[in-house]
Design a protein around this motif. Structure first.
Motif, PDB file in Angstrom:
ATOM      1  N   GLU A  62      65.615  73.756  46.310  1.00 26.68           N
ATOM      2  CA  GLU A  62      65.910  72.636  44.610  1.00 26.68           C
ATOM      3  C   GLU A  62      65.253  73.805  42.811  1.00 26.68           C
ATOM      4  O   GLU A  62      65.762  73.318  42.086  1.00 26.68           O
ATOM      5  N   SER A  63      64.210  74.417  43.450  1.00 26.32           N
ATOM      6  CA  SER A  63      64.218  75.600  41.680  1.00 26.32           C
ATOM      7  C   SER A  63      65.553  76.135  41.630  1.00 26.32           C
ATOM      8  O   SER A  63      65.524  76.532  40.249  1.00 26.32           O
ATOM      9  N   PRO A  67      70.487  70.180  44.787  1.00 25.80           N
ATOM     10  CA  PRO A  67      69.879  68.815  45.415  1.00 25.80           C
ATOM     11  C   PRO A  67      69.795  68.532  46.637  1.00 25.80           C
ATOM     12  O   PRO A  67      70.512  69.091  47.622  1.00 25.80           O
ATOM     13  N   THR A  68      68.692  68.464  47.224  1.00 26.05           N
ATOM     14  CA  THR A  68      68.163  68.136  48.458  1.00 26.05           C
ATOM     15  C   THR A  68      67.300  67.498  49.074  1.00 26.05           C
ATOM     16  O   THR A  68      67.277  66.522  47.853  1.00 26.05           O
ATOM     17  N   HIS A  69      67.455  66.564  50.109  1.00 29.85           N
ATOM     18  CA  HIS A  69      66.335  65.367  50.772  1.00 29.85           C
ATOM     19  C   HIS A  69      64.805  65.298  50.769  1.00 29.85           C
ATOM     20  O   HIS A  69      64.431  64.741  51.325  1.00 29.85           O
ATOM     21  N   LEU A  70      64.886  66.674  50.765  1.00 19.84           N
ATOM     22  CA  LEU A  70      63.381  66.978  50.777  1.00 19.84           C
ATOM     23  C   LEU A  70      62.152  66.261  49.778  1.00 19.84           C
ATOM     24  O   LEU A  70      62.651  66.298  48.816  1.00 19.84           O
ATOM     25  N   ILE A  71      61.364  65.569  50.346  1.00 18.65           N
ATOM     26  CA  ILE A  71      60.504  64.885  49.105  1.00 18.65           C
ATOM     27  C   ILE A  71      59.217  66.076  49.306  1.00 18.65           C
ATOM     28  O   ILE A  71      58.518  66.319  48.284  1.00 18.65           O
ATOM     29  N   HIS A  72      58.373  65.961  50.556  1.00 22.76           N
ATOM     30  CA  HIS A  72      57.744  66.489  50.671  1.00 22.76           C
ATOM     31  C   HIS A  72      57.398  67.378  52.667  1.00 22.76           C
ATOM     32  O   HIS A  72      57.818  66.187  53.442  1.00 22.76           O
TER      33      HIS A  72
END
Ligand code: TMP
Ligand code: ASP
Length: 238
Positions: A62-63, A67-72
């Motif tokens: 992401e950095s 784009p990924t599905h990860l939120i946290h």
């Protein structure tokens, strides 16, 4: 975040609904299968390693603009992600010969592939995830030409980013499998996981396997390999 009803149980994860319809909770399991679930077992600590490795590498990607599905990560062994519609095409990227490619083509393992190869497979346990062409995927209505082009380009960028990141941590990224999904806006984003279950990692110097091949091939030190891969992946380097 309240965990709701079970949406899906896979071989290595359970997915639960949450109180937000656009968010799902992934609970990673220690269960391990190989050869289309003909071989079954358990790897102590795998769920926690795979969830934490996925979170760490997806944050890194992401950095860098992927784009990924990860939120946290709400707690060890669990990830909160955007809900996506999984695209039924598994994407494999190969930097060295290994596994099914070596077997299918009669090649020895460990030959460097200078121009990384991207393969598409049909995501189907019943059929054993067969290799397929992009044209088959389009014919079957799994994805559009534009989506497959986007997936191929993302997979190559992800490979370039990950292989450098991992080599800095003395791991060779031999090959790996990615899955993509469409989010609510219809955008193609990286989904599923990135872990020793879905990648081949070899030690840079000794080429010792630090991934699921230790389980698949009964090589021993399976738990230790997952922990070692994780320790290196989260380590800070200059
Ligand atoms: P393969 O050489 O067996 O086709 O595997 C290529 C990569 O894909 C390897 O890094 C392991 C990963 N993989 C999965 O994530 N799930 C699977 O079901 C299989 C067969 C491989
Ligand atoms: N996960 C797959 C299965 O169960 C295969 C593998 O990772 O080797 O069968």
């Amino acid at each position: 975040m309240q965990s709701g009803r079970l949406l899906y149980e896979g071989k290595a994860k359970k997915l639960f609904a949450t109180d937000d319809p656009d968010v799902v909770l992934h609970v990673y399991k220690d269960d391990a299968t190989a050869f289309n679930a003909q071989k079954r077992g358990s790897i102590a600590g795998k769920g926690q390693v795979n969830a934490a490795t996925t979170a760490h590498l997806m944050r890194f990607l992401e950095s860098k603009g992927i784009p990924t599905h990860l939120i946290h990560q709400p707690e060890p062994g669990m990830l909160l992600t955007q809900k996506v519609e999984i695209i039924g095409v598994e994407v494999i990227v190969r930097n060295y010969t290994a596994g099914s490619m070596a077997k299918r083509l009669g090649l020895e393992e460990g030959l460097k592939i200078h121009d990384p190869i991207v393969e598409f497979c049909l995501k189907s346990d019943e059929l054993g995830d067969p290799l397929m062409l992009d044209q088959h995927a389009i014919f079957m209505g799994l994805a559009t030409r534009a989506e497959l082009d986007e997936i191929q380009s993302l997979a190559r960028r992800i490979n370039t980013l990950l292989r450098t990141y991992l080599l800095d941590r003395d791991l060779i990224l031999v090959d790996f499998k990615l899955e993509f999904g469409r989010n609510r806006a219809g955008k193609v984003i990286l989904a599923d996981e990135i872990s020793p279950d879905t990648c081949r990692f070899w030690d840079r110097t000794t080429r010792k396997k630090l991934d699921k091949d230790r389980f698949r091939r009964d090589l021993g030190e399976v738990e230790e390999a997952y922990q070692e891969a994780y320790r290196r992946i989260i380590s800070e380097v200059n």
